[in-house]
Design an enzyme around this catalytic site. Structure first.
Site: not given
Ligand code: PAF
Length: 266
Positions: A20-22, A26, A175-176
């Site tokens: 997650g934390a797209l 992504h 990056s997340s």
């Protein structure tokens, strides 16, 4: 409809596992899957098994609504978002561990729990979704190598494919965890990619990789970085220092309490 039914009806399925934390990194992976397969499945699961007790499992960003909107915008077909209890019920006892090869150095030294945790979750996710192709970002290059080895060792009939890193205009890899950077250390973090290219240039000019990497470390430490876990040139397939295939330059470095990783091919 079950994912398997799509495959039984002749469609191909691509799978993008995420925590997650797209972000657009992504997005690029989803786009690649959409171009290469008929149905794209994305999973979101912050896997507790790949975090050590002192790491950022609790702080790891979980913007679920924004992630769902992101997946709608990027036209992912399915979201798989299991709970921790579904993935790891109370009687879960299986471990996967690595002893050598691509999983024995670099991240494995600094985050010894990491690949074992990734291997368990990725195996479970691959078994649950059972795609034709699973896609992983090149930013986590060693993770990609380890997962390729995992599916080979366990005869999992799924193709593992990497997707190039997406970068900010400054070169900083998306990056997340970049949200942990403040404006001061964000500026310094942009040097990470520059140093990889400097090291590559020096190696191409005939300077030994040891010397080029030492110089790179020195540069980072005098320009805002606090600690370098590694900055090395390795064989792109075996990750050994004895280079027989292409060369990959990999770095992991700390600015204050933020750990950044990046890599490029020579
Ligand atoms: O790279 C990641 O986001 C994670 O390590 C992965 C592959 C989704 C496993 O939790």
């Amino acid at each position: 409809m079950k994912i398997l039914e799509h495959r039984q009806s002749g469609l191909t399925v691509g799978f993008v596992p995420t925590m997650g934390a797209l972000h657009n990194g992504h997005g690029q992976i989803i786009q690649t899957s959409r171009q290469e397969t008929d149905i794209t499945v994305v999973s979101i699961f912050v896997n507790p098994k790949q975090f050590a007790p002192h790491e950022d499992f609790n702080e790891y960003p979980r913007p679920v609504d924004a992630d769902i909107a992101f997946l709608n915008n990027h036209k992912a077909d399915y979201l798989f978002m299991p709970t921790a209890a579904e993935m790891y019920p109370a009687d879960f006892i299986t471990k996967i561990s690595f002893h050598q090869g691509v999983a024995s150095e670099l991240e494995a030294i600094f985050r010894p729990h990491f690949f074992d945790g990734v291997a368990v979750v990725v195996t479970k996710l691959l078994m649950a979704v059972f795609p034709d192709i699973a896609y992983f970002g090149e930013k986590d290059y060693q993770q990609f190598c380890v997962i390729k080895q995992l599916v080979k060792d366990l005869n999992i009939p799924i193709k593992i494919q990497s997707v190039p890193t997406v970068r900010e205009p400054s070169g900083l890899a998306l990056s997340s965890r970049n949200i942990y950077l403040n404006s001061d250390n964000k500026k310094a973090s942009e040097l990470l990619n520059k140093v990889l290219y400097d090291v590559a240039t020096q190696i191409k000019q005939g300077i030994t990789s040891e010397k080029a990497c030492q110089e790179g470390e020195r540069y980072l430490l005098t320009n805002g970085f606090d600690k370098i876990d590694y900055l090395v040139a390795r064989d792109s397939q075996t990750l050994s220092p004895h280079i027989q295939n292409d060369t990959r330059i990999l770095v992991a470095a700390w600015i204050q309490n933020v750990r950044l990783i990046d890599n490029i091919s020579l």
